[in-house]
Enzyme design. Structure first.
Site, PDB file in Angstrom:
ATOM      1  N   SER A  51      97.577  13.917  22.798  1.00 59.58           N
ATOM      2  CA  SER A  51      98.866  13.613  22.166  1.00 59.58           C
ATOM      3  C   SER A  51     100.039  13.649  23.149  1.00 59.58           C
ATOM      4  O   SER A  51     101.136  13.213  22.809  1.00 59.58           O
ATOM      5  CB  SER A  51      99.134  14.593  21.011  1.00 59.58           C
ATOM      6  OG  SER A  51      99.207  15.917  21.495  1.00 59.58           O
ATOM      7  N   HIS A  52      99.835  14.178  24.365  1.00 56.20           N
ATOM      8  CA  HIS A  52     100.960  14.294  25.299  1.00 56.20           C
ATOM      9  C   HIS A  52     100.634  13.819  26.713  1.00 56.20           C
ATOM     10  O   HIS A  52     101.278  14.246  27.663  1.00 56.20           O
ATOM     11  CB  HIS A  52     101.520  15.719  25.280  1.00 56.20           C
ATOM     12  CG  HIS A  52     102.256  15.993  24.008  1.00 56.20           C
ATOM     13  ND1 HIS A  52     101.615  16.352  22.848  1.00 56.20           N
ATOM     14  CD2 HIS A  52     103.565  15.881  23.691  1.00 56.20           C
ATOM     15  CE1 HIS A  52     102.501  16.481  21.874  1.00 56.20           C
ATOM     16  NE2 HIS A  52     103.697  16.204  22.351  1.00 56.20           N
ATOM     17  N   HIS A 124     112.455  16.025  26.873  1.00 58.65           N
ATOM     18  CA  HIS A 124     111.105  16.595  27.005  1.00 58.65           C
ATOM     19  C   HIS A 124     110.166  15.885  26.054  1.00 58.65           C
ATOM     20  O   HIS A 124     110.384  15.857  24.855  1.00 58.65           O
ATOM     21  CB  HIS A 124     111.167  18.092  26.664  1.00 58.65           C
ATOM     22  CG  HIS A 124     110.044  18.898  27.258  1.00 58.65           C
ATOM     23  ND1 HIS A 124     108.733  18.683  26.923  1.00 58.65           N
ATOM     24  CD2 HIS A 124     110.047  19.912  28.157  1.00 58.65           C
ATOM     25  CE1 HIS A 124     107.968  19.540  27.596  1.00 58.65           C
ATOM     26  NE2 HIS A 124     108.752  20.301  28.358  1.00 58.65           N
ATOM     27  N   GLU A 193     100.108  14.658  17.066  1.00 60.58           N
ATOM     28  CA  GLU A 193      98.787  14.699  16.417  1.00 60.58           C
ATOM     29  C   GLU A 193      98.816  13.881  15.130  1.00 60.58           C
ATOM     30  O   GLU A 193      97.842  13.213  14.774  1.00 60.58           O
ATOM     31  CB  GLU A 193      98.382  16.148  16.114  1.00 60.58           C
ATOM     32  CG  GLU A 193      98.174  17.007  17.344  1.00 60.58           C
ATOM     33  CD  GLU A 193      96.980  16.561  18.182  1.00 60.58           C
ATOM     34  OE1 GLU A 193      96.017  16.027  17.621  1.00 60.58           O
ATOM     35  OE2 GLU A 193      97.045  16.731  19.414  1.00 60.58           O
TER      36      GLU A 193
HETATM   37  P1  NDP Z   1      97.168  23.122  18.712  1.00 62.77           P
HETATM   38  O1  NDP Z   1      97.315  23.572  17.308  1.00 62.77           O
HETATM   39  O2  NDP Z   1      96.147  22.104  19.010  1.00 62.77           O
HETATM   40  O3  NDP Z   1      96.873  24.379  19.663  1.00 62.77           O
HETATM   41  C1  NDP Z   1      97.769  25.449  19.752  1.00 62.77           C
HETATM   42  C2  NDP Z   1      97.251  26.544  20.658  1.00 62.77           C
HETATM   43  O4  NDP Z   1      96.219  27.273  19.979  1.00 62.77           O
HETATM   44  C3  NDP Z   1      96.632  26.044  21.959  1.00 62.77           C
HETATM   45  O5  NDP Z   1      96.966  26.924  22.997  1.00 62.77           O
HETATM   46  C4  NDP Z   1      95.136  26.089  21.663  1.00 62.77           C
HETATM   47  O6  NDP Z   1      94.302  26.227  22.814  1.00 62.77           O
HETATM   48  C5  NDP Z   1      95.061  27.332  20.802  1.00 62.77           C
HETATM   49  N1  NDP Z   1      93.887  27.361  19.932  1.00 62.77           N
HETATM   50  C6  NDP Z   1      93.441  26.368  19.129  1.00 62.77           C
HETATM   51  N2  NDP Z   1      92.337  26.776  18.470  1.00 62.77           N
HETATM   52  C7  NDP Z   1      92.087  28.048  18.887  1.00 62.77           C
HETATM   53  C8  NDP Z   1      91.095  29.014  18.569  1.00 62.77           C
HETATM   54  N3  NDP Z   1      90.115  28.754  17.700  1.00 62.77           N
HETATM   55  N4  NDP Z   1      91.147  30.206  19.189  1.00 62.77           N
HETATM   56  C9  NDP Z   1      92.126  30.495  20.074  1.00 62.77           C
HETATM   57  N5  NDP Z   1      93.102  29.621  20.409  1.00 62.77           N
HETATM   58  C10 NDP Z   1      93.075  28.417  19.819  1.00 62.77           C
HETATM   59  O7  NDP Z   1      98.580  22.604  19.277  1.00 62.77           O
HETATM   60  P2  NDP Z   1      99.791  21.880  18.540  1.00 62.77           P
HETATM   61  O8  NDP Z   1      99.280  20.752  17.701  1.00 62.77           O
HETATM   62  O9  NDP Z   1     100.662  22.876  17.889  1.00 62.77           O
HETATM   63  O10 NDP Z   1     100.552  21.269  19.821  1.00 62.77           O
HETATM   64  C11 NDP Z   1      99.879  20.321  20.653  1.00 62.77           C
HETATM   65  C12 NDP Z   1     100.708  20.048  21.884  1.00 62.77           C
HETATM   66  O11 NDP Z   1     101.886  19.363  21.527  1.00 62.77           O
HETATM   67  C13 NDP Z   1     101.163  21.282  22.648  1.00 62.77           C
HETATM   68  O12 NDP Z   1     100.772  21.134  23.996  1.00 62.77           O
HETATM   69  C14 NDP Z   1     102.673  21.279  22.538  1.00 62.77           C
HETATM   70  O13 NDP Z   1     103.373  21.766  23.651  1.00 62.77           O
HETATM   71  C15 NDP Z   1     102.945  19.805  22.351  1.00 62.77           C
HETATM   72  N6  NDP Z   1     104.238  19.618  21.696  1.00 62.77           N
HETATM   73  C16 NDP Z   1     105.298  19.182  22.446  1.00 62.77           C
HETATM   74  C17 NDP Z   1     106.532  19.019  21.842  1.00 62.77           C
HETATM   75  C18 NDP Z   1     107.737  18.638  22.631  1.00 62.77           C
HETATM   76  O14 NDP Z   1     108.830  18.599  22.056  1.00 62.77           O
HETATM   77  N7  NDP Z   1     107.638  18.338  23.910  1.00 62.77           N
HETATM   78  C19 NDP Z   1     106.723  19.241  20.407  1.00 62.77           C
HETATM   79  C20 NDP Z   1     105.540  19.750  19.738  1.00 62.77           C
HETATM   80  C21 NDP Z   1     104.339  19.904  20.379  1.00 62.77           C
HETATM   81  P3  NDP Z   1      93.454  24.935  23.336  1.00 62.77           P
HETATM   82  O15 NDP Z   1      94.464  23.995  23.891  1.00 62.77           O
HETATM   83  O16 NDP Z   1      92.513  25.497  24.350  1.00 62.77           O
HETATM   84  O17 NDP Z   1      92.745  24.372  22.124  1.00 62.77           O
HETATM   85  O1  PYC Z   2     104.340  16.052  19.243  1.00 61.48           O
HETATM   86  O2  PYC Z   2     105.843  16.990  17.969  1.00 61.48           O
HETATM   87  C1  PYC Z   2     105.517  16.377  18.990  1.00 61.48           C
HETATM   88  C2  PYC Z   2     106.557  16.035  19.976  1.00 61.48           C
HETATM   89  C3  PYC Z   2     107.900  15.970  19.798  1.00 61.48           C
HETATM   90  C4  PYC Z   2     108.458  15.604  21.011  1.00 61.48           C
HETATM   91  C5  PYC Z   2     107.431  15.457  21.899  1.00 61.48           C
HETATM   92  N1  PYC Z   2     106.286  15.742  21.245  1.00 61.48           N
END
Ligand code: NDP
Ligand code: PYC
Length: 342
Positions: A51-52, A124, A193
């Site tokens: 997703s990123h 970002h 996602e």
């Molecule tokens: P996830 O829900 O996929 O994962 C969140 C965290 O939980 C990760 O560190 C993951 O590790 C961990 N995790 C997942 N399953 C388990 C488990 N069973 N046991 C232990 N740890 C676990 O992430 P999100 O969907 O919340 O976010 C995805 C990405 O999107 C992130 O990298 C985030 O920074 C990015 N994002 C960026 C934004 C922006 O504004 N730039 C905005 C929102 C999100 P692992 O990776 O090893 O599965």
């Molecule tokens: O996946 O929520 C997201 C997001 C917002 C800005 C960049 N990624």
């Protein structure tokens, strides 16, 4: 994580990097900005973060082409207090100010035990773990916070106020092991996602969002038109608020709803605020810190069903550089067209 459906192609990480740089250059990014963005995109693909990674390249390009993000941004870094580093991103993309500010943050954390870096005028669009992992690789504990556009409703509400407001935490490990890094949105899932679920025709679990009618839905297209929900109800909504205040409040960058008001619909990232905090464990006098944390991790891993956050990424990191990054062919064609190499 989502699996792409339809035709796919495997690219080496070198190809991912050069294709990304070419698309960004053709969209107006200079070398320093293009290389900094390509670095986080390539690291995302290396770790299987669909997703990123390349998925975000068209968005970066659109923000540059629209003139909303400056391709020749020249971030400035200053020390505003012993423990405060301030970076002005000059209305460019976040990877360059993040990389340029990091050495001063490390120095400030070593001198003070704890230091923070606030960044504003910076867009970002990436995962957060690449922002903090380099700090833990230097022996520091690190946290980061980022806001975005208004996508997430407050607890009990139906109107978006918060960004998906991710946060990350990185902890150094013993014996040269990769740091433990968790990184998550404060919404039930990252919006990326949900976009991928919509693209691939999958539904999303109940609780991820509400449709434009304010009703719960499992249709990702409806969630994208409506609002996302914080994880864990009011508890996650409290964290989303905290991230908004730490990221945008302290830096003076746009709150998510302010970014929404400025947004021109280009499809790329907006300018907001980011905060990175770094702590030097040795300054806290806990000289057994690493050993004790390793014991904690062993205790967790002793439970057969459990794993450490980041372990899925690290398993991908061991595999993907050999096998290549598997990407939707349509996405690769779109990025190559932006680069003028289709
Ligand atoms: P996830 O829900 O996929 O994962 C969140 C965290 O939980 C990760 O560190 C993951 O590790 C961990 N995790 C997942 N399953 C388990 C488990 N069973 N046991 C232990 N740890 C676990 O992430 P999100 O969907 O919340 O976010 C995805 C990405 O999107 C992130 O990298 C985030 O920074 C990015 N994002 C960026 C934004 C922006 O504004 N730039 C905005 C929102 C999100 P692992 O990776 O090893 O599965
Ligand atoms: O996946 O929520 C997201 C997001 C917002 C800005 C960049 N990624």
């Amino acid at each position: 994580m989502s699996t792409p459906v339809g035709e796919t192609v495997a690219l080496s990480l070198d190809e991912v990097r050069s294709m990304t740089i070419a698309a960004l250059n053709a969209s107006g990014a200079d070398r320093a900005n293009a290389e900094a963005v390509a670095d986080v995109v390539t690291r995302a693909e290396r770790d299987g973060c669909a997703s990123h990674g390349v998925f975000r390249v068209p968005g970066y390009c659109k923000a540059l082409i629209a003139g909303d993000s400056k391709g020749d941004a020249k971030p400035t870094v200053e020390r505003r207090a012993p423990g405060v580093v301030f970076v002005d991103g000059d209305r460019g993309l976040a990877p360059l100010p993040m990389a340029l500010g990091r050495p001063m943050l490390v120095q400030a954390a070593r001198e003070n035990g704890i230091a923070s870096m606030a960044i504003r005028n910076s867009a970002h669009f990436a995962a957060l773990w690449p922002d903090v992992e380099p700090l833990a690789q230097q022996g520091l504990l690190a946290m980061s916070y980022v806001n975005s556009r208004a996508f997430v409703a407050p607890a009990g509400g139906t109107k978006a106020v918060y960004g998906t407001n991710p946060m990350s935490f990185a902890c150094p490990r013993r014996d040269g092991k990769a740091p433990m890094v968790w990184d998550q949105a404060s919404s039930a899932a990252a919006r990326g996602e949900i976009m991928i679920a919509a693209r691939d025709g999958h539904s999303v679990p109940e609780g991820f969002g509400l449709g434009p009618d304010g009703q719960p839905t499992t249709d990702p297209n409806q969630v994208l038109e409506g609002v996302l929900l914080a994880f864990g109800g009011y508890k996650g909504a409290g964290i989303a608020m905290m991230v908004e205040i730490l990221a945008a409040g302290l830096s003076g960058g746009e709150l998510s709803y302010e970014a929404d008001e400025q947004y021109t619909g280009h499809g790329g990232p907006t300018h907001n605020g980011h905060l990175v905090i770094a702590m030097d464990p040795s300054a806290f006098g806990a000289d057994t810190f690493i050993d004790r944390i390793e014991s904690l991790f062993e205790r967790i891993l002793d439970d057969e069903g459990a794993r450490l956050p980041g372990d899925r990424r690290l398993a991908n990191r061991a595999r993907i550089p050999k096998e290549g990054a598997v990407l939707p062919a349509k996405l690769v064609a779109e990025v190559r067209a932006l680069a003028g190499t289709a």
